[in-house]
Motif scaffolding. Structure first.
Motif, PDB file in Angstrom:
ATOM      1  N   ILE A 136     -15.415   0.258  -5.173  1.00 20.26           N
ATOM      2  CA  ILE A 136     -16.399  -0.607  -5.834  1.00 20.26           C
ATOM      3  C   ILE A 136     -17.769   0.050  -5.759  1.00 20.26           C
ATOM      4  N   VAL A 137     -18.381   0.276  -6.921  1.00 21.08           N
ATOM      5  CA  VAL A 137     -19.665   0.973  -7.004  1.00 21.08           C
ATOM      6  C   VAL A 137     -20.757  -0.010  -7.429  1.00 21.08           C
ATOM      7  N   PHE A 138     -21.869  -0.019  -6.690  1.00 24.16           N
ATOM      8  CA  PHE A 138     -23.007  -0.876  -6.996  1.00 24.16           C
ATOM      9  C   PHE A 138     -24.151  -0.021  -7.539  1.00 24.16           C
ATOM     10  N   GLU A 139     -24.530  -0.289  -8.754  1.00 22.94           N
ATOM     11  CA  GLU A 139     -25.618   0.476  -9.367  1.00 22.94           C
ATOM     12  C   GLU A 139     -26.958   0.117  -8.730  1.00 22.94           C
ATOM     13  N   ASP A 146     -22.883   6.724 -18.046  1.00 20.83           N
ATOM     14  CA  ASP A 146     -21.855   7.735 -18.339  1.00 20.83           C
ATOM     15  C   ASP A 146     -20.516   7.372 -17.719  1.00 20.83           C
ATOM     16  N   TYR A 147     -20.539   6.770 -16.533  1.00 21.07           N
ATOM     17  CA  TYR A 147     -19.308   6.407 -15.830  1.00 21.07           C
ATOM     18  C   TYR A 147     -18.786   5.045 -16.302  1.00 21.07           C
ATOM     19  N   ILE A 148     -19.704   4.173 -16.689  1.00 16.55           N
ATOM     20  CA  ILE A 148     -19.303   2.871 -17.231  1.00 16.55           C
ATOM     21  C   ILE A 148     -18.483   3.051 -18.506  1.00 16.55           C
ATOM     22  N   GLU A 149     -18.868   4.020 -19.321  1.00 14.96           N
ATOM     23  CA  GLU A 149     -18.187   4.250 -20.601  1.00 14.96           C
ATOM     24  C   GLU A 149     -16.762   4.756 -20.435  1.00 14.96           C
ATOM     25  N   THR A 150     -16.422   5.248 -19.246  1.00 14.59           N
ATOM     26  CA  THR A 150     -15.052   5.748 -19.033  1.00 14.59           C
ATOM     27  C   THR A 150     -14.089   4.642 -18.632  1.00 14.59           C
ATOM     28  N   GLY A 151     -14.619   3.449 -18.343  1.00 14.06           N
ATOM     29  CA  GLY A 151     -13.767   2.359 -17.876  1.00 14.06           C
ATOM     30  C   GLY A 151     -13.528   1.292 -18.926  1.00 14.06           C
ATOM     31  N   GLN A 181     -23.327  -4.208 -11.652  1.00 10.52           N
ATOM     32  CA  GLN A 181     -24.781  -4.197 -11.864  1.00 10.52           C
ATOM     33  C   GLN A 181     -25.316  -5.561 -11.442  1.00 10.52           C
ATOM     34  N   GLY A 182     -26.084  -5.594 -10.354  1.00  8.90           N
ATOM     35  CA  GLY A 182     -26.629  -6.868  -9.896  1.00  8.90           C
ATOM     36  C   GLY A 182     -25.543  -7.828  -9.484  1.00  8.90           C
ATOM     37  N   ASP A 183     -25.348  -8.879 -10.301  1.00  7.16           N
ATOM     38  CA  ASP A 183     -24.336  -9.891  -9.979  1.00  7.16           C
ATOM     39  C   ASP A 183     -23.185  -9.882 -10.973  1.00  7.16           C
ATOM     40  N   LYS A 184     -23.067  -8.826 -11.785  1.00  8.68           N
ATOM     41  CA  LYS A 184     -22.035  -8.765 -12.817  1.00  8.68           C
ATOM     42  C   LYS A 184     -21.089  -7.582 -12.606  1.00  8.68           C
ATOM     43  N   ILE A 185     -19.795  -7.851 -12.797  1.00 10.28           N
ATOM     44  CA  ILE A 185     -18.805  -6.774 -12.836  1.00 10.28           C
ATOM     45  C   ILE A 185     -18.840  -6.212 -14.251  1.00 10.28           C
ATOM     46  N   ILE A 186     -19.369  -5.006 -14.406  1.00 12.46           N
ATOM     47  CA  ILE A 186     -19.577  -4.435 -15.740  1.00 12.46           C
ATOM     48  C   ILE A 186     -18.317  -3.781 -16.276  1.00 12.46           C
ATOM     49  N   THR A 187     -17.616  -3.058 -15.407  1.00 12.06           N
ATOM     50  CA  THR A 187     -16.425  -2.346 -15.870  1.00 12.06           C
ATOM     51  C   THR A 187     -15.454  -2.136 -14.720  1.00 12.06           C
ATOM     52  N   ALA A 188     -14.215  -1.853 -15.054  1.00 10.79           N
ATOM     53  CA  ALA A 188     -13.190  -1.512 -14.056  1.00 10.79           C
ATOM     54  C   ALA A 188     -12.375  -0.344 -14.600  1.00 10.79           C
ATOM     55  N   GLY A 189     -11.748   0.388 -13.699  1.00 11.02           N
ATOM     56  CA  GLY A 189     -10.952   1.542 -14.122  1.00 11.02           C
ATOM     57  C   GLY A 189     -11.789   2.730 -14.533  1.00 11.02           C
ATOM     58  N   TYR A 191     -13.854   6.340 -14.179  1.00  9.53           N
ATOM     59  CA  TYR A 191     -13.630   7.612 -13.509  1.00  9.53           C
ATOM     60  C   TYR A 191     -14.940   8.117 -12.916  1.00  9.53           C
ATOM     61  N   LEU A 192     -14.881   8.583 -11.669  1.00  4.21           N
ATOM     62  CA  LEU A 192     -16.069   9.085 -10.978  1.00  4.21           C
ATOM     63  C   LEU A 192     -15.883  10.562 -10.638  1.00  4.21           C
ATOM     64  N   PRO A 193     -16.982  11.298 -10.472  1.00  5.03           N
ATOM     65  CA  PRO A 193     -16.865  12.719 -10.089  1.00  5.03           C
ATOM     66  C   PRO A 193     -16.400  12.852  -8.641  1.00  5.03           C
TER      67      PRO A 193
END
Length: 273
Positions: A136-139, A146-151, A181-189, A191-193
């Protein structure tokens, strides 16, 4: 001359008191709207405004019978409003008695921050106990577009049930990273470096390398749950904190949301600028 000066001062004083009067009325109405916001009272207020406008229009068009009906409704409407708005009025008086009505937004923010921490801790505790792997990544300041667009886009409220369901094994999104982002789950799945650091233990898997990797290229705060051991780890600023307790995690989450809230307040809770 003296009379003219006195008149001038009286006019200025009257102007100041009029402005103060308007500000007080505006503030009281603003607080009342905050109290009833999100309740059925909002719809009822819209109905009252409709009646008032209808009364004005019927009077302008000289519709005698219609005007009398509107007058009758308005005469008895005061009692009806007290009966219908009874829960909201009671809540407002209770808050006033506790001295909370003028601190409502600040109290609500703290309540919301506490709620998010509890949702996260509940989900992490559940997954760690059952060895359900999670990333789980918190912005923070650095954008993660760039990473949000991959999910897979979610844009959902942060709840423990949703967090757990995303990472249940053999589901489509459980292998990737969830980005918040803040209090919202923006994306799942997503890919991270992966980090190529030699300092990372070879016992750690891809999730931990991805968590360290994202912390090397951004200032993101990341929570990792090991699928093999159920251990909880966090990463920030290229540093991996292994096998931390739920109490330590709660403190780190508290710091994250407090900093995020302080930096982005002004356009609503966690408003994006």
């Amino acid at each position: 001359m003296l009379l003219g000066k006195l008149f001038e001062e009286t006019t200025t004083l009257h102007l100041i008191t009029s402005i103060v009067d308007l500000l007080i009325v505006w503030f009281v109405f603003y607080q009342l709207i905050n109290v009833i916001k999100g309740t059925k009272a909002i719809q009822l207020i819209k109905g009252i405004f409709f009646i008032i406008i209808g009364r004005a229009v019927s009077d302008f068009l000289d519709l005698t019978t219609t005007t009398q009906i509107f007058d009758l409704v308005l005469q008895w409407g005061f009692l009806a409003v007290i009966v219908i708005f009874q829960p909201e009025l009671r809540r407002a008086l209770e808050q006033l008695g506790r001295g909370r009505i003028f601190k409502k937004s600040a109290v609500n923010k703290e309540d919301e921050l506490q709620k998010y921490r509890e949702e996260m801790i509940t989900a992490v505790k559940y997954m760690a106990k059952r060895r359900i792997g999670a990333l789980i990544v918190f912005e923070r300041e650095t954008g993660l577009k760039d990473y949000i667009e991959t999910g897979t886009p979610m844009h959902a409220d942060l709840t423990s049930g949703l967090l757990i369901n995303v990472f249940v094994p053999n589901t489509p999104l459980h292998d990737g990273a969830m980005i918040i982002q803040g209090d919202k789950i923006i994306t799942a799945g997503s890919y991270l470096p992966l980090s190529e650091s030699n300092k990372i233990s070879k016992d750690l898997g891809t999730r931990h390398r991805a968590a360290v990797g994202i912390s090397e290229v951004t200032d993101a705060f990341t929570v990792v749950i090991s699928e093999e051991t159920g251990d909880i780890s966090t990463t920030i600023n290229s540093k991996l904190n292994k096998s931390i307790s739920l109490e330590d995690l709660e403190e780190e989450l508290k710091d994250y949301w407090q900093i995020t809230n302080n930096k982005k307040e002004g356009g609503g809770l966690f408003a994006r600028k």
